[in-house]
Design a protein around this motif. Sequence first.
Motif, PDB file in Angstrom:
ATOM      1  N   LYS A 215       0.873  -1.380  -0.046  1.00  0.00           N
ATOM      2  CA  LYS A 215       0.019   0.080   0.066  1.00  0.00           C
ATOM      3  C   LYS A 215       0.800   1.263   0.129  1.00  0.00           C
ATOM      4  CE  LYS A 215      -3.349   2.940   0.992  1.00  0.00           C
ATOM      5  NZ  LYS A 215      -4.463   3.345   0.094  1.00  0.00           N
ATOM      6  N   ARG A 216       1.816   1.250   0.668  1.00  0.00           N
ATOM      7  CA  ARG A 216       2.875   2.205   0.889  1.00  0.00           C
ATOM      8  C   ARG A 216       3.618   2.568  -0.479  1.00  0.00           C
ATOM      9  NH1 ARG A 216       5.026   0.089   5.633  1.00  0.00           N
ATOM     10  NH2 ARG A 216       6.969  -0.235   4.685  1.00  0.00           N
ATOM     11  N   HIS A 217       3.655   1.378  -1.288  1.00  0.00           N
ATOM     12  CA  HIS A 217       4.340   1.678  -2.548  1.00  0.00           C
ATOM     13  C   HIS A 217       3.323   1.820  -3.804  1.00  0.00           C
ATOM     14  CE1 HIS A 217       8.148   1.400  -1.167  1.00  0.00           C
ATOM     15  NE2 HIS A 217       7.845   0.582  -0.390  1.00  0.00           N
ATOM     16  N   GLY A 218       1.834   2.095  -3.666  1.00  0.00           N
ATOM     17  CA  GLY A 218       1.062   2.385  -4.437  1.00  0.00           C
ATOM     18  C   GLY A 218      -0.166   1.373  -4.709  1.00  0.00           C
ATOM     19  N   LEU A 219       0.086   0.158  -4.066  1.00  0.00           N
ATOM     20  CA  LEU A 219      -0.952  -0.852  -4.375  1.00  0.00           C
ATOM     21  C   LEU A 219      -2.405  -0.008  -4.439  1.00  0.00           C
ATOM     22  CD1 LEU A 219      -1.519  -3.900  -5.007  1.00  0.00           C
ATOM     23  CD2 LEU A 219      -1.862  -4.255  -2.322  1.00  0.00           C
ATOM     24  N   ASP A 220      -3.440  -0.489  -5.244  1.00  0.00           N
ATOM     25  CA  ASP A 220      -4.515   0.191  -5.424  1.00  0.00           C
ATOM     26  C   ASP A 220      -5.793  -0.585  -4.793  1.00  0.00           C
ATOM     27  OD1 ASP A 220      -4.032   2.529  -6.958  1.00  0.00           O
ATOM     28  OD2 ASP A 220      -2.963   1.145  -8.315  1.00  0.00           O
ATOM     29  N   ALA A 221      -5.541  -2.338  -4.965  1.00  0.00           N
ATOM     30  CA  ALA A 221      -6.662  -2.970  -4.527  1.00  0.00           C
ATOM     31  C   ALA A 221      -5.976  -4.335  -4.446  1.00  0.00           C
ATOM     32  CB  ALA A 221      -7.521  -2.897  -5.908  1.00  0.00           C
ATOM     33  N   ILE A 222      -7.107  -5.218  -3.762  1.00  0.00           N
ATOM     34  CA  ILE A 222      -6.840  -6.604  -3.481  1.00  0.00           C
ATOM     35  C   ILE A 222      -7.887  -7.495  -4.000  1.00  0.00           C
ATOM     36  CG2 ILE A 222      -4.996  -6.375  -1.833  1.00  0.00           C
ATOM     37  CD1 ILE A 222      -7.044  -6.952   0.240  1.00  0.00           C
ATOM     38  N   GLU A 223      -7.673  -8.666  -4.421  1.00  0.00           N
ATOM     39  CA  GLU A 223      -8.705  -9.584  -4.858  1.00  0.00           C
ATOM     40  C   GLU A 223      -9.147 -10.193  -3.476  1.00  0.00           C
ATOM     41  OE1 GLU A 223      -7.499 -11.522  -9.251  1.00  0.00           O
ATOM     42  OE2 GLU A 223      -7.352 -12.801  -7.366  1.00  0.00           O
ATOM     43  N   VAL A 224     -10.337  -9.809  -3.314  1.00  0.00           N
ATOM     44  CA  VAL A 224     -10.994 -10.357  -2.205  1.00  0.00           C
ATOM     45  C   VAL A 224     -11.966 -11.816  -2.381  1.00  0.00           C
ATOM     46  CG1 VAL A 224     -11.128  -8.413  -0.807  1.00  0.00           C
ATOM     47  CG2 VAL A 224     -13.040  -8.844  -2.425  1.00  0.00           C
ATOM     48  N   TYR A 225     -12.425 -11.811  -3.529  1.00  0.00           N
ATOM     49  CA  TYR A 225     -13.081 -12.988  -4.054  1.00  0.00           C
ATOM     50  C   TYR A 225     -12.205 -13.813  -5.034  1.00  0.00           C
ATOM     51  CZ  TYR A 225     -17.248 -10.853  -1.603  1.00  0.00           C
ATOM     52  OH  TYR A 225     -18.006 -10.596  -0.920  1.00  0.00           O
ATOM     53  N   TYR A 226     -12.202 -15.090  -5.026  1.00  0.00           N
ATOM     54  CA  TYR A 226     -11.321 -15.868  -5.937  1.00  0.00           C
ATOM     55  C   TYR A 226     -11.912 -17.214  -5.820  1.00  0.00           C
ATOM     56  CZ  TYR A 226      -6.874 -17.961  -7.804  1.00  0.00           C
ATOM     57  OH  TYR A 226      -5.920 -18.439  -8.707  1.00  0.00           O
ATOM     58  N   SER A 227     -11.529 -17.947  -7.017  1.00  0.00           N
ATOM     59  CA  SER A 227     -12.042 -19.282  -7.280  1.00  0.00           C
ATOM     60  C   SER A 227     -11.824 -20.233  -5.740  1.00  0.00           C
ATOM     61  CB  SER A 227     -11.623 -19.905  -8.417  1.00  0.00           C
ATOM     62  OG  SER A 227     -12.049 -19.570  -9.455  1.00  0.00           O
ATOM     63  N   SER A 228     -10.788 -20.171  -5.297  1.00  0.00           N
ATOM     64  CA  SER A 228     -10.548 -21.215  -4.197  1.00  0.00           C
ATOM     65  C   SER A 228     -10.262 -20.733  -2.977  1.00  0.00           C
ATOM     66  CB  SER A 228      -8.870 -21.635  -4.381  1.00  0.00           C
ATOM     67  OG  SER A 228      -8.018 -20.610  -4.268  1.00  0.00           O
ATOM     68  N   PHE A 229     -11.043 -19.294  -2.940  1.00  0.00           N
ATOM     69  CA  PHE A 229     -11.164 -18.695  -1.510  1.00  0.00           C
ATOM     70  C   PHE A 229     -12.437 -19.209  -0.861  1.00  0.00           C
ATOM     71  CE2 PHE A 229      -8.875 -14.341  -2.155  1.00  0.00           C
ATOM     72  CZ  PHE A 229      -7.515 -15.041  -2.375  1.00  0.00           C
ATOM     73  N   ASN A 230     -12.352 -19.746   0.468  1.00  0.00           N
ATOM     74  CA  ASN A 230     -13.283 -19.832   1.467  1.00  0.00           C
ATOM     75  C   ASN A 230     -13.835 -18.651   1.915  1.00  0.00           C
ATOM     76  OD1 ASN A 230     -11.823 -19.303   3.639  1.00  0.00           O
ATOM     77  ND2 ASN A 230     -11.125 -21.567   3.807  1.00  0.00           N
ATOM     78  N   HIS A 231     -14.928 -18.739   2.823  1.00  0.00           N
ATOM     79  CA  HIS A 231     -15.582 -17.509   3.366  1.00  0.00           C
ATOM     80  C   HIS A 231     -14.819 -16.915   4.410  1.00  0.00           C
ATOM     81  CE1 HIS A 231     -18.723 -15.092   5.030  1.00  0.00           C
ATOM     82  NE2 HIS A 231     -18.371 -15.316   6.437  1.00  0.00           N
ATOM     83  N   GLU A 232     -13.723 -17.759   5.251  1.00  0.00           N
ATOM     84  CA  GLU A 232     -12.998 -17.120   6.083  1.00  0.00           C
ATOM     85  C   GLU A 232     -11.883 -16.343   5.513  1.00  0.00           C
ATOM     86  OE1 GLU A 232      -9.518 -18.735   8.650  1.00  0.00           O
ATOM     87  OE2 GLU A 232     -11.358 -19.800   9.132  1.00  0.00           O
ATOM     88  N   GLN A 233     -11.502 -16.717   4.398  1.00  0.00           N
ATOM     89  CA  GLN A 233     -10.308 -15.982   3.719  1.00  0.00           C
ATOM     90  C   GLN A 233     -10.907 -14.777   2.872  1.00  0.00           C
ATOM     91  OE1 GLN A 233      -9.454 -19.522   1.073  1.00  0.00           O
ATOM     92  NE2 GLN A 233      -7.254 -19.900   2.419  1.00  0.00           N
ATOM     93  N   SER A 234     -11.905 -14.708   2.233  1.00  0.00           N
ATOM     94  CA  SER A 234     -12.522 -13.498   1.808  1.00  0.00           C
ATOM     95  C   SER A 234     -12.837 -12.720   2.790  1.00  0.00           C
ATOM     96  CB  SER A 234     -13.867 -13.831   0.853  1.00  0.00           C
ATOM     97  OG  SER A 234     -13.485 -14.705  -0.155  1.00  0.00           O
ATOM     98  N   SER A 235     -13.409 -13.162   3.908  1.00  0.00           N
ATOM     99  CA  SER A 235     -13.561 -12.160   4.891  1.00  0.00           C
ATOM    100  C   SER A 235     -12.473 -11.424   5.559  1.00  0.00           C
ATOM    101  CB  SER A 235     -14.457 -13.014   6.001  1.00  0.00           C
ATOM    102  OG  SER A 235     -15.721 -13.356   5.799  1.00  0.00           O
ATOM    103  N   ALA A 236     -11.414 -11.941   5.753  1.00  0.00           N
ATOM    104  CA  ALA A 236     -10.127 -11.508   6.067  1.00  0.00           C
ATOM    105  C   ALA A 236      -9.685 -10.470   5.180  1.00  0.00           C
ATOM    106  CB  ALA A 236      -9.088 -12.486   6.473  1.00  0.00           C
ATOM    107  N   LEU A 237      -9.993 -10.792   3.780  1.00  0.00           N
ATOM    108  CA  LEU A 237      -9.286  -9.891   2.879  1.00  0.00           C
ATOM    109  C   LEU A 237     -10.207  -8.531   2.730  1.00  0.00           C
ATOM    110  CD1 LEU A 237      -8.302 -12.448   0.395  1.00  0.00           C
ATOM    111  CD2 LEU A 237      -6.604 -10.946   1.526  1.00  0.00           C
ATOM    112  N   LEU A 238     -11.550  -8.859   3.037  1.00  0.00           N
ATOM    113  CA  LEU A 238     -12.453  -7.709   3.006  1.00  0.00           C
ATOM    114  C   LEU A 238     -12.182  -6.711   4.023  1.00  0.00           C
ATOM    115  CD1 LEU A 238     -15.757  -9.608   2.041  1.00  0.00           C
ATOM    116  CD2 LEU A 238     -14.951  -7.722   0.857  1.00  0.00           C
ATOM    117  N   ALA A 239     -11.910  -7.193   5.152  1.00  0.00           N
ATOM    118  CA  ALA A 239     -11.303  -6.442   6.330  1.00  0.00           C
ATOM    119  C   ALA A 239     -10.061  -5.944   5.980  1.00  0.00           C
ATOM    120  CB  ALA A 239     -11.185  -7.324   7.686  1.00  0.00           C
ATOM    121  N   TYR A 240      -9.231  -6.281   5.266  1.00  0.00           N
ATOM    122  CA  TYR A 240      -7.726  -5.645   4.921  1.00  0.00           C
ATOM    123  C   TYR A 240      -7.969  -4.672   4.118  1.00  0.00           C
ATOM    124  CZ  TYR A 240      -5.446  -9.717   7.129  1.00  0.00           C
ATOM    125  OH  TYR A 240      -5.160 -10.785   8.023  1.00  0.00           O
ATOM    126  N   ALA A 241      -8.989  -4.904   2.970  1.00  0.00           N
ATOM    127  CA  ALA A 241      -9.246  -3.866   2.087  1.00  0.00           C
ATOM    128  C   ALA A 241      -9.793  -2.493   2.842  1.00  0.00           C
ATOM    129  CB  ALA A 241     -10.277  -4.450   1.071  1.00  0.00           C
TER     130      ALA A 241
END
Length: 288
Positions: A215-241
């Motif tokens: 993020k400090r180096h310009g990252l704009d977004a993250i994939e929060v939904y992906y084919s192999s993600f389970n609910h726990e993984q997507s929830s964690a990434l949504l929180a990070y976003a």
Amino acid sequence: MTVNNSLKIDLHTHSTASDGTCTPTEIIKLSEQQNIGAVALTDHDTVAGLDEFIDAAAKSSVIAVPGVEISTTFERREVHIVGLFIKHKSNKLNAFLKEIQQGRHVRNQHIIAKLQSRGYDITLEEAAAHADGDIVGRPHIARTLLKKGEFASMEEVFEKLLKRGRPGYAPRPMTSPVEAIAQIHAANGIAVWAHPIFRQINEYQWCRKAIKYLKRHGLDAIEVYYSSFNHEQSSALLAYAEEFELARSGGSDFHGDSHDAKLGIGNGGLHVPFEFYEELLVKAEKYR
């Protein structure tokens, strides 16, 4: 444009320009058939399929998002950075990708040499014949061995020969994610970290640390939904976003017949809402 959450989107796909089995035109046609409102073509280290992709979309109801997926390394781990909304004819971006492609070529030579030393009858030219575009990789080498009757499946080739740690594996030089982000921005695109916890199940602490750094180096977004993600993984990434004020993205990583993930739905439960596209589009205005 108004939000339409009845439409889904898919912002991570691959065509015959890299290691997919569908042409860019076929991806647009499939998207239209499956009520996908916006789709991004993000071939590995190449933009060669984007002209066809954009032309096909112009004759359809599907919004085409020009993209690319760049393999990088960070703290000895592979990190894939996807560029979306890129100006794919950028001379600077294409020169950068050309350097990466050269690294791929050298790696392929090393893999073929290793296979030949173990008695496999294969040449790089044969593997290249299985690639419709400029990008030749391990999937094309695996497909060559499969066609020769050496193995029963692509999975077997990788498991016995081509995955990391196997006798036919060879590493390739990779750029840093910071450099990839800079190149994407220079091409007027936004930088998305693809599948941040792919092959890093439950390693949330490292993922959060890496997101904070990128993020400090310009990252704009993250994939929060992906084919192999389970609910726990997507929830964690949504929180990070939310924590790091990053836009949200998602996609299937569709490769056609060579992978299980299906366009728009991944392994069956994927649904990336159309509002993500609009959120990312707003982000992209920053680089115009």
